[in-house]
Structure formats: C-alpha cells, structure tokens
Design an enzyme around this catalytic site. Structure first.
Site, PDB file in Angstrom:
ATOM      1  N   TYR A 295       0.851  -1.299   0.083  1.00 27.70           N
ATOM      2  CA  TYR A 295       0.070   0.031  -0.032  1.00 27.70           C
ATOM      3  C   TYR A 295       0.814   1.456   0.029  1.00 27.70           C
ATOM      4  O   TYR A 295       0.281   2.307  -0.166  1.00 27.70           O
ATOM      5  CB  TYR A 295      -1.058  -0.036   1.199  1.00 27.70           C
ATOM      6  CG  TYR A 295      -1.984  -0.899   1.067  1.00 27.70           C
ATOM      7  CD1 TYR A 295      -1.663  -2.548   1.148  1.00 27.70           C
ATOM      8  CD2 TYR A 295      -3.419  -0.859   0.615  1.00 27.70           C
ATOM      9  CE1 TYR A 295      -2.501  -3.462   0.921  1.00 27.70           C
ATOM     10  CE2 TYR A 295      -4.268  -1.806   0.500  1.00 27.70           C
ATOM     11  CZ  TYR A 295      -4.025  -3.181   0.533  1.00 27.70           C
ATOM     12  OH  TYR A 295      -4.748  -3.970   0.509  1.00 27.70           O
TER      13      TYR A 295
ATOM     14  N   LYS B 234       3.631 -14.142   5.829  1.00 31.92           N
ATOM     15  CA  LYS B 234       4.242 -15.351   4.740  1.00 31.92           C
ATOM     16  C   LYS B 234       5.631 -15.162   4.947  1.00 31.92           C
ATOM     17  O   LYS B 234       6.319 -15.068   3.784  1.00 31.92           O
ATOM     18  CB  LYS B 234       3.820 -14.562   3.331  1.00 31.92           C
ATOM     19  CG  LYS B 234       3.998 -15.575   2.290  1.00 31.92           C
ATOM     20  CD  LYS B 234       2.886 -16.610   2.281  1.00 31.92           C
ATOM     21  CE  LYS B 234       3.082 -17.645   1.300  1.00 31.92           C
ATOM     22  NZ  LYS B 234       2.346 -18.927   1.371  1.00 31.92           N
TER      23      LYS B 234
ATOM     24  N   ASP C 155      -1.427 -18.104   4.941  1.00 35.95           N
ATOM     25  CA  ASP C 155      -2.410 -19.208   4.374  1.00 35.95           C
ATOM     26  C   ASP C 155      -3.061 -19.896   5.375  1.00 35.95           C
ATOM     27  O   ASP C 155      -4.133 -20.280   5.172  1.00 35.95           O
ATOM     28  CB  ASP C 155      -1.666 -19.753   3.291  1.00 35.95           C
ATOM     29  CG  ASP C 155      -0.123 -19.992   3.242  1.00 35.95           C
ATOM     30  OD1 ASP C 155       0.311 -19.534   4.293  1.00 35.95           O
ATOM     31  OD2 ASP C 155       0.309 -21.118   2.510  1.00 35.95           O
TER      32      ASP C 155
ATOM     33  N   ASP D 114      -5.732  -6.909   5.158  1.00 37.18           N
ATOM     34  CA  ASP D 114      -7.106  -6.449   4.147  1.00 37.18           C
ATOM     35  C   ASP D 114      -7.750  -7.738   3.953  1.00 37.18           C
ATOM     36  O   ASP D 114      -8.880  -7.740   3.762  1.00 37.18           O
ATOM     37  CB  ASP D 114      -6.244  -6.057   2.863  1.00 37.18           C
ATOM     38  CG  ASP D 114      -7.298  -5.284   1.920  1.00 37.18           C
ATOM     39  OD1 ASP D 114      -8.526  -4.906   2.311  1.00 37.18           O
ATOM     40  OD2 ASP D 114      -6.939  -4.586   0.821  1.00 37.18           O
TER      41      ASP D 114
END
Ligand code: NAP
Length: 481
Positions: A128, A175, A208, A232
């Site tokens: 972002y 991640k 995930d 998000d």
C-alpha cells in the site's frame, strides 16, 4: 457544552444513510459531541482535487484529531489515489483494528461457536506504499516496503489491545516462509515484542494456514496482527464469518489521529434506498466512544444494539432478505428505543482504556555496527536468451571489481543453466558480486559497471547488495546456491 469535537465525513453511496443513523444514535445517547461535517471522496474528485480530500477537511482533522467517516468511492481507472488511503497515510494511522463478534439472530454457518476476535492490520506500509513501476513495457513491479518501526508500532498496539480487552492470545500471521526479509521482519519484531507481554500467549502462524484455520476453527483466535495486504484479505474473511460487511466496524489508529469507519464500501446498489445495514458504522462509533474515554456511552449503545438484534423483530435486509427487512432508519430508531436496556443472552466485554504506544518522533534510523557492499543486482530489459546474455555480461565485467554470479528471470536462476525451464520474459536480474580480495568499494565502481552494461542493454533498475552486521541484506534467487 460539547466535550468532544469530531470530524464527520458522510461519504459516498450508502455513507450518508449509515452515518446519519449512527449520529442519531450517539445524539440520542446524550454523548457530548460537536460534529464538524466535512467532505471527501467522489464529490471532491469531481471538483478536480486529485487526493479526494479537500484542504478544509484536512484542517478540520488537524483540529479535532478524531474522525467518524462513511465509505469513500475510489474511482477506477482515472489514476487518482484512493481518498481512504490518502487519509490513512496523511495522518499516519498505522494500525487498523477490525473486531468481529457473533451477533444474536444473525444466522451464519458459524452461529453458536462464539466467534469474538480482532484483526489488527498494519495500515500504511507494505504494497500500500503504492510504489509501482513498469520495469519493461511488459513487466510491472510493486515495492513491498516494510519497516522495523512500522512493525513495532502495530505489534505493540496489538498486545496493548489484547490487554485492554482482557484477551489472552495474540497470533501474528505472515508469509515469512517465502518473504524472509519483509514478512520475516514482522515475525521477528513480533517475537521480540512478545517478550514484554508475558501475560499474553504469542503465536506465529503462516498467513495461508491462518485463512484455513479461520474458516475451520475461527473460535481459536482472539487477536491476529498482520501486515497490510494480509490484513486486508483476512479481515474481509472474518467479516463474512459473522454475517457480512454490514456488521464489520473498524478503527484506524495513529499516535495523533484516529479515524473510525465501517470496513465496507459505498455499496452503490443500495445507495439512496434506505436499506443498508448501519451496524458496522454504529460499531465504529462505539469504538470511537471508547477511544474518547466515553466507556459508559459505548456500553449503553452496544447493549441497545445487542437487545435489538436479540429481539430479532427489526432486522435489516442483509439479514432477513430485502423484501422483509427493516429500513436503515427503522433499525436506528429501534436501537434508540432500546437505549438503557441490557441483552439477556449475550454480554458486552469489559474494556479498559487502550494504551496507545508512545512514539519517538525522531526519524527511525537503524544503525548496524557494520555494513559492506558485496555486490549489485542490475535489472535489464533484453530480448535475448540467458545463454546469449551470460557470456556478454561476463566479458564486460572483466577488469572491474565485479564478477557475474548469476542471472535470474522473475526470481528463478537461469544462468549459469540449472535445468530450469521458465517461460522467459524480457526482464532479467543480473547479479554481480564483488571479487574476492577487493577491499572497500566506492559508488564510482558500481556506476562504471552500470555504464558498461548500459552500452549493451537497457538497464531499468539497480539494487546494491549489502551485508549488514555480517548478514546478507538480500535473498537468493530460486536455484541460486
Ligand atoms: P462494498 O461497497 O463494501 O459492497 C460490497 C457488498 O457488500 C455489497 O454489494 C453488499 O453485498 C455488501 N454490503 C456492504 N455494505 C453493506 C451494508 N452496510 N449493508 C448491507 N450490505 C452491505 O464493496 P465494493 O462494491 O467493492 O465497493 C464499492 C465502492 O466502495 C468502491 O468505489 C470502493 O473503492 C469503495 N470502498 C470504500 C471503502 C472505504 O471507504 N473504507 C472500503 C471498501 C470499498 P450484497 O451485494 O451481497 O448485498
């Protein structure tokens, strides 16, 4: 006399209807607020203000430091920035707090499991930062920027939130298995800061798997802190677990300014029809009241909301179908009529004031004990095979302090050959390392290498390879030894 001044931005689409409902409830509850009604979003873009936020609105926020806002439309395809992102970044609201809880009579596949969790999303960094470039006419790049200071602020806030809300566990979702430096920084900072909160269980989870676990067993989570893009996506997922975006509030918290808004957007198909569910905005207003220290008023309104849902006589169309649903105004009136009542089957959490971390205003300069230039990655645009490129680049680095370690194509090493069979594009990273025995290098030697490469190929991007405190500050390509 009003005790608090708040900037009120009705916003676009369903914004004025849901914000209007929340304002009526706050006024009916007798909360001493003086509203400064301001514009932002579509109407402002139409006036040609590219940020979507006019100077009067910025001035108001500078004065009040607290905002309750409706959704703002982001025009698609005109090159304008999102007015929401502008506001978050302008006032450095670095944490986005998104709580969800199971509501009575809002039936979902998870009803009865007691979902009650908060996603704390880093709010200004990551992808972002919005730094994108066309590296070649066919290859685009976005920079994922993550700072130690940014991670530390949001992680600390997540632990403080857990304490303020009597929660016992904080997960950090990253991640870091793939993005070892960026997402890995969030994980490392989380593990460090967790030491300061021995009363709270801290657990890292790969993002995930976090999505998987949220669908399988969401009740195991209390607070999830995560990077911007992960947050998000995860927070829209958590909204869906409890009945959809109509029920998902949020708070954007900074050390100077806080902006309260629903997670949802302007839902244009419901605009002007008086059918939208205002619960998300009402929930955001409740978060705002706690931020302002108005704990009693917050509890009064939350209880009235829960009673209205518990009775189940007046529910909006997203819950019972738009042919049978109550209007936005009827629902707000029902909540006002229920002010002072307490729900029978559910409870409001006991909240303590949230300790917002005190920040050092100085520029965050992280100084390593040692830093050493060990190479350079030069990104080039070339319609050549790696077998053609490699020998040319090796030749032109002769007589310089650098040697060609490898070439990669979208992160996979392709020279010297490894047997990989990628689908080549015209964008290569050429990794040159400093030859053994060469001492401290100057920029001029990097520039000379760049000049030589530039004589043969169009270079598009250069990245210095640094070793910081003896640790490589860069990752290896897939297949690089
Ligand atoms: P959206 O406005 O959130 O709407 C998506 C769907 O969510 C709606 O079609 C509706 O679902 C449901 N929904 C959202 N709010 C609801 C409410 N209060 N009551 C009942 N149902 C509700 O997302 P979008 O259509 O992707 O975005 C529209 C515009 O909003 C875009 O310009 C976007 O950029 C902007 N946006 C702004 C913000 C913000 O200001 N923070 C956030 C997100 C999006 P059903 O169709 O299933 O009934």
């Amino acid at each position: 006399m009003a005790k608090h001044r708040v900037t009120l931005i009705p916003g676009d689409g369903i914004g004025p209807e849901v914000i209007g409902a929340a304002r009526r409830i706050l006024d009916a509850a007798g909360v001493p607020i003086e509203w400064e009604v301001c514009e932002a979003g579509a109407s402002v873009f139409r006036k040609g203000i590219e940020s979507g936020v006019p100077p009067e609105t910025i001035d108001s926020i500078r004065r009040t430091r607290v905002v309750l806002k409706g959704p703002l439309e982001t025009p698609v395809g005109y090159g304008e920035k999102s007015a929401n992102v502008t506001l978050r970044k302008l006032f450095e609201t670095y944490a986005n707090i998104r709580p969800v809880r199971e509501y009575p009579n809002v039936k979902t596949p998870y009803s009865g499991r007691g979902i009650d969790l908060v996603v704390v999303r880093e709010n200004v960094e990551d992808l972002y930062a919005g730094i994108e470039h066309m590296q070649t006419p066919g290859v685009a790049q976005a920079l994922k920027l993550i700072s130690r200071k940014g991670c530390e602020k949001v992680v600390r806030l997540a632990f403080e939130l857990a304490r303020a809300e009597g929660r016992r566990r904080v997960h950090c979702a990253t991640k870091s298995n793939i993005l070892k430096l960026t997402e890995g920084m969030m994980k490392r900072v989380f593990e460090e800061v967790a030491q300061e909160y021995p009363d709270i269980e801290a657990q890292h989870i790969i993002v995930d798997n976090c999505a998987h676990q949220l669908v399988k067993r969401p009740e195991q989570f209390e607070v999830i802190v995560t990077t911007n893009m992960n947050g998000d996506i995860l927070s829209d997922l958590t909204s869906a677990l409890i009945g959809g975006l109509g029920f998902a509030p949020s708070a954007n918290i900074g050390s100077e300014v806080a902006i309260f808004e629903a997670v949802h957007g302007s839902a244009p198909k419901y605009a002007g029809k008086n059918v939208a569910n205002p619960t998300a905005v009402i929930g955001s207003a409740i978060l705002m009241l706690r931020y302002l220290g108005e704990f009693e008023a917050a509890e009064l309104i939350e209880n009235a909301l829960l009673v209205t849902l518990e009775e189940g006589k007046i529910l909006t169309g997203d819950v019972v179908g738009y042919d049978r649903g109550a209007s936005t105004t009827e629902y707000a009136e029902a909540i006002i009529a229920n002010l002072g009542r307490k729900p029978q089957t559910v409870q409001v959490r006991q909240y303590k004031p949230l300790q917002i971390p005190r920040l050092d205003k100085a520029i965050a300069w992280v100084r390593p004990h040692s830093r050493r230039l060990v190479g350079v990655d030069i990104f080039i645009e070339a319609d050549r095979t790696p077998q053609e490129l490699g020998p040319v680049l090796e030749r032109l680095s002769e007589g310089t302090p650098f040697w060609l370690k490898m070439i990669s194509n979208r992160g996979t090493k392709v020279y010297p050959p490894t047997g990989a069979m990628p689908d080549y594009v015209d964008h290569y990273r050429c990794r040159f390392l400093v030859r053994e025995g060469v001492g401290e290098l100057q920029d001029v030697e990097v520039l000379e290498l760049l000049r030589r490469v530039g004589e043969h190929y169009r270079w598009v991007h250069v990245e210095k390879l640094m070793e910081l405190d003896g640790v490589p500050g860069f990752t290896k390509a897939q297949g690089e030894d």
